[in-house]
Motif scaffolding. Structure first.
Motif, PDB file in Angstrom:
ATOM      1  N   PHE A   1       0.842  -1.177   0.015  1.00 53.10           N
ATOM      2  CA  PHE A   1      -0.029  -0.062  -0.022  1.00 53.10           C
ATOM      3  C   PHE A   1       1.129   1.255   0.022  1.00 53.10           C
ATOM      4  O   PHE A   1       1.966   1.298   0.736  1.00 53.10           O
ATOM      5  CB  PHE A   1      -0.973   0.080   1.291  1.00 53.10           C
ATOM      6  N   ILE A   2       0.534   2.252  -0.781  1.00 53.00           N
ATOM      7  CA  ILE A   2       1.439   3.497  -0.711  1.00 53.00           C
ATOM      8  C   ILE A   2       1.503   4.129   0.336  1.00 53.00           C
ATOM      9  O   ILE A   2       2.354   4.572   0.973  1.00 53.00           O
ATOM     10  CB  ILE A   2       0.674   4.366  -2.084  1.00 53.00           C
ATOM     11  N   ASP A   3       0.281   4.158   1.095  1.00 50.38           N
ATOM     12  CA  ASP A   3       0.367   4.699   2.461  1.00 50.38           C
ATOM     13  C   ASP A   3      -0.131   3.764   3.427  1.00 50.38           C
ATOM     14  O   ASP A   3      -1.426   3.319   3.704  1.00 50.38           O
ATOM     15  CB  ASP A   3      -0.744   5.981   2.379  1.00 50.38           C
ATOM     16  N   PRO A   4       0.710   3.077   4.063  1.00 48.11           N
ATOM     17  CA  PRO A   4       0.064   1.639   5.009  1.00 48.11           C
ATOM     18  C   PRO A   4      -0.561   2.473   6.159  1.00 48.11           C
ATOM     19  O   PRO A   4      -1.504   1.721   6.579  1.00 48.11           O
ATOM     20  CB  PRO A   4       1.536   1.274   5.492  1.00 48.11           C
ATOM     21  N   TYR A   5      -0.548   3.572   6.450  1.00 47.26           N
ATOM     22  CA  TYR A   5      -0.890   4.130   7.669  1.00 47.26           C
ATOM     23  C   TYR A   5      -2.504   4.283   7.669  1.00 47.26           C
ATOM     24  O   TYR A   5      -3.349   3.914   8.482  1.00 47.26           O
ATOM     25  CB  TYR A   5      -0.428   5.451   8.341  1.00 47.26           C
ATOM     26  N   MET A   6      -2.850   4.969   6.332  1.00 50.97           N
ATOM     27  CA  MET A   6      -4.019   5.124   6.011  1.00 50.97           C
ATOM     28  C   MET A   6      -4.980   3.783   5.513  1.00 50.97           C
ATOM     29  O   MET A   6      -6.109   3.578   5.473  1.00 50.97           O
ATOM     30  CB  MET A   6      -4.246   6.232   4.840  1.00 50.97           C
ATOM     31  N   ALA A   7      -3.979   2.794   4.992  1.00 53.14           N
ATOM     32  CA  ALA A   7      -4.516   1.580   4.632  1.00 53.14           C
ATOM     33  C   ALA A   7      -5.080   0.889   5.502  1.00 53.14           C
ATOM     34  O   ALA A   7      -6.149   0.262   5.796  1.00 53.14           O
ATOM     35  CB  ALA A   7      -3.601   0.960   3.785  1.00 53.14           C
ATOM     36  N   CYS A   8      -4.240   0.904   6.819  1.00 59.10           N
ATOM     37  CA  CYS A   8      -4.725   0.458   8.056  1.00 59.10           C
ATOM     38  C   CYS A   8      -5.784   0.982   8.475  1.00 59.10           C
ATOM     39  O   CYS A   8      -6.922   0.299   9.081  1.00 59.10           O
ATOM     40  CB  CYS A   8      -3.315   0.577   9.019  1.00 59.10           C
ATOM     41  N   TYR A   9      -5.865   2.116   8.857  1.00 55.77           N
ATOM     42  CA  TYR A   9      -7.304   2.807   9.100  1.00 55.77           C
ATOM     43  C   TYR A   9      -8.441   2.444   8.217  1.00 55.77           C
ATOM     44  O   TYR A   9      -9.362   2.002   8.779  1.00 55.77           O
ATOM     45  CB  TYR A   9      -7.039   4.363   8.968  1.00 55.77           C
ATOM     46  N   LYS A  10      -8.275   2.787   7.000  1.00 56.76           N
ATOM     47  CA  LYS A  10      -9.498   2.509   6.003  1.00 56.76           C
ATOM     48  C   LYS A  10      -9.899   1.183   5.640  1.00 56.76           C
ATOM     49  O   LYS A  10     -10.942   0.767   5.659  1.00 56.76           O
ATOM     50  CB  LYS A  10      -9.272   3.311   4.611  1.00 56.76           C
ATOM     51  N   VAL A  11      -8.955   0.435   5.451  1.00 61.19           N
ATOM     52  CA  VAL A  11      -9.188  -1.115   4.883  1.00 61.19           C
ATOM     53  C   VAL A  11      -9.545  -1.848   6.039  1.00 61.19           C
ATOM     54  O   VAL A  11     -10.744  -2.567   6.036  1.00 61.19           O
ATOM     55  CB  VAL A  11      -7.844  -1.666   4.210  1.00 61.19           C
ATOM     56  N   LEU A  12      -8.810  -1.910   7.259  1.00 62.75           N
ATOM     57  CA  LEU A  12      -9.182  -2.802   8.266  1.00 62.75           C
ATOM     58  C   LEU A  12     -10.507  -2.557   9.171  1.00 62.75           C
ATOM     59  O   LEU A  12     -10.947  -3.272   9.906  1.00 62.75           O
ATOM     60  CB  LEU A  12      -7.858  -2.929   9.244  1.00 62.75           C
ATOM     61  N   ARG A  13     -10.880  -1.311   8.940  1.00 56.42           N
ATOM     62  CA  ARG A  13     -12.215  -0.909   9.570  1.00 56.42           C
ATOM     63  C   ARG A  13     -13.468  -1.793   8.786  1.00 56.42           C
ATOM     64  O   ARG A  13     -14.327  -1.704   9.248  1.00 56.42           O
ATOM     65  CB  ARG A  13     -12.140   0.591   9.704  1.00 56.42           C
ATOM     66  N   GLU A  14     -13.033  -1.902   7.697  1.00 57.61           N
ATOM     67  CA  GLU A  14     -14.232  -2.480   6.619  1.00 57.61           C
ATOM     68  C   GLU A  14     -14.044  -4.119   6.758  1.00 57.61           C
ATOM     69  O   GLU A  14     -14.825  -4.598   6.060  1.00 57.61           O
ATOM     70  CB  GLU A  14     -13.946  -1.957   5.270  1.00 57.61           C
ATOM     71  N   LEU A  15     -13.146  -4.720   7.380  1.00 56.54           N
ATOM     72  CA  LEU A  15     -13.038  -5.903   7.566  1.00 56.54           C
ATOM     73  C   LEU A  15     -13.623  -6.243   9.064  1.00 56.54           C
ATOM     74  O   LEU A  15     -13.620  -5.851   9.900  1.00 56.54           O
ATOM     75  CB  LEU A  15     -11.816  -6.523   7.325  1.00 56.54           C
TER      76      LEU A  15
END
Length: 418
Positions: A343-357
């Motif tokens: 992910f280009i921005d792992p910090y925001m991926a952690c926030y956005k992606v994992l809140r949807e799982l």
């Protein structure tokens, strides 16, 4: 892919769940097909399942068979529940529907159904002692557990569809009589089943919680009590307009809410933890995971496999030992997975992606906190803090976020750089 399918031929609905099973035997839900067959509609103890109900079931099972054939799925379990147990012609209907799907239907006893549901709950939430219940269309299963082991199981004919045409007072009276002899219990109360999950989704929206995670989400007795009074007073059309409730669920959610409220009063519990996992997932499991530590590592490994990354649990263990902080260690682990997934921005991926799982092994408020710390580790913004300010004070949050950033920068693919 290693796929396993489970078909839950329930009293109210039939659902086919397809799971991808990972090398450590954790899994994720990959596909789901559902029809409100209402096999048990009109069925009471000793009476037959009506022919029109059986024909609806056959139509649904043919669709399921077609899906399985097209995907080439060979490992399939078909589970029959309370409609088959209660009905006078249950064995005959089971045999007929087994031929339709070309797979033998395993009709579960109430104790087996309760055990599988409880097993799924215990193996996906960090809980040690309490009571698990699963409310379906035709029955209510209750399991007592301590030290993460199932001890006692009870089963009652108190499902949402079975009770839907009765008045609130009739339902309350029936529930109180049936559950009067339940033993008391220490610990938490955890619930599973479609009606409770719908209530949790509704509560999330009405409470303004900015999180889609209902697994491990807590609903208070005050809210359940309110819903048990309001929902029966509304029409089906009005209920179906509420957030998280569709037209089919609107038929039964009012009666289920009353059962849940009465159960809470009888057990003296002031809140319920919602489980996104139940019977279907329980049959994929062999026994209880005996500690919360093992539970979390099991599902963190599973998260790695979901993103096609080798498990990095040894680094998680190291950070947890170093910090003695499960929130910091988990945020670090999530970020390692996001970095390894490119992910280009792992910090925001952690926030956005994992809140949807749906993330087993953690409660909803823990996922809320962990993913928010990921975002704040990059940059503090008030809008992120507002989502967790009921859980943690600002100074403590900033300290944790800073620690997560420092540790994350010192690791690459689970290996410390310096």
């Amino acid at each position: 892919m290693n796929y396993k399918a489970v078909i839950d031929a329930g009293y109210n609905s039939f659902r086919l769940s397809l799971y991808t099973v990972f090398p450590n035997n954790s899994f994720r839900l990959t596909a789901s097909l559902k029809d409100y067959v209402r096999l048990g509609l009109g069925v009471s103890e000793g009476k037959p399942i009506p022919e029109e109900n059986v024909k609806r079931a056959e139509i649904t099972l043919r669709k399921f068979r077609e899906f399985l054939d097209k995907k080439g799925i060979k490992e399939v379990k078909v589970l029959g529940t309370s409609a088959f147990r209660y009905a006078q012609n249950g064995p005959e209907v089971s045999e007929r529907l087994s031929k339709t799907i070309d797979i033998p239907i395993t009709v579960l006893s109430g104790e087996e159904e309760g055990r599988y549901s409880a097993l799924a709950v215990i193996n996906t939430l960090p809980i040690d002692e309490g009571v698990v219940f699963d409310i379906g269309g035709g029955s209510l299963e209750i399991a007592y557990f301590s030290q993460r082991k199932i001890r006692e199981i009870y089963q009652f004919p108190l499902g949402g569809l079975r009770l839907m045409d009765k008045s609130p007072e009739e339902i309350r009276k029936e529930v109180r009589i049936a559950l009067a002899s339940l033993p008391s219990s220490k610990g938490v109360l955890v619930g599973s089943g479609g009606n409770l999950r719908a209530i949790a989704k509704m509560d999330l929206k009405l409470e303004g919680v900015k999180l889609n995670q209902i697994h491990g989400y807590t609903v208070s007795y005050e809210r359940i009590s309110k819903y048990s009074k309001i929902l029966p007073s509304m029409s089906i059309s009005e209920r179906s307009q509420l957030p998280g409730i569709d037209t089919e669920r609107a038929l039964t959610i009012h009666s289920a809410a009353i059962v849940i409220k009465e159960l809470m009063e009888i057990l003296g519990k002031d809140s319920i933890i919602t489980s996104a996992f139940g019977l279907r997932e329980g049959v994929l499991m062999e026994s209880e995971i005996d500690t919360v530590e093992k539970l979390r590592e099991f599902w963190l490994e599973g998260l790695s496999y979901q993103f096609n990354v080798e498990p990095l649990t040894s680094s998680f263990e190291n950070v947890l030992a170093e910090t003695n902080d499960i929130i910091v260690a988990t945020a670090f682990y999530f970020l390692q997975i996001m970095k390894a997934s490119n992910f280009i921005d792992p910090y925001m991926a952690c926030y956005k992606v994992l809140r949807e799982l749906t993330l087993p092994g953690y409660r909803a408020d823990e996922i809320n906190l962990v993913t928010t710390i990921c975002a704040i580790a990059k940059k503090f913004k008030k809008k992120y803090y507002n989502k967790v300010k009921k859980l943690i004070d600002k100074d403590t949050l900033l300290i944790k976020a800073k620690k997560v950033k420092e540790i994350t920068d010192s690791y690459e693919l689970g290996v410390r750089k310096w």
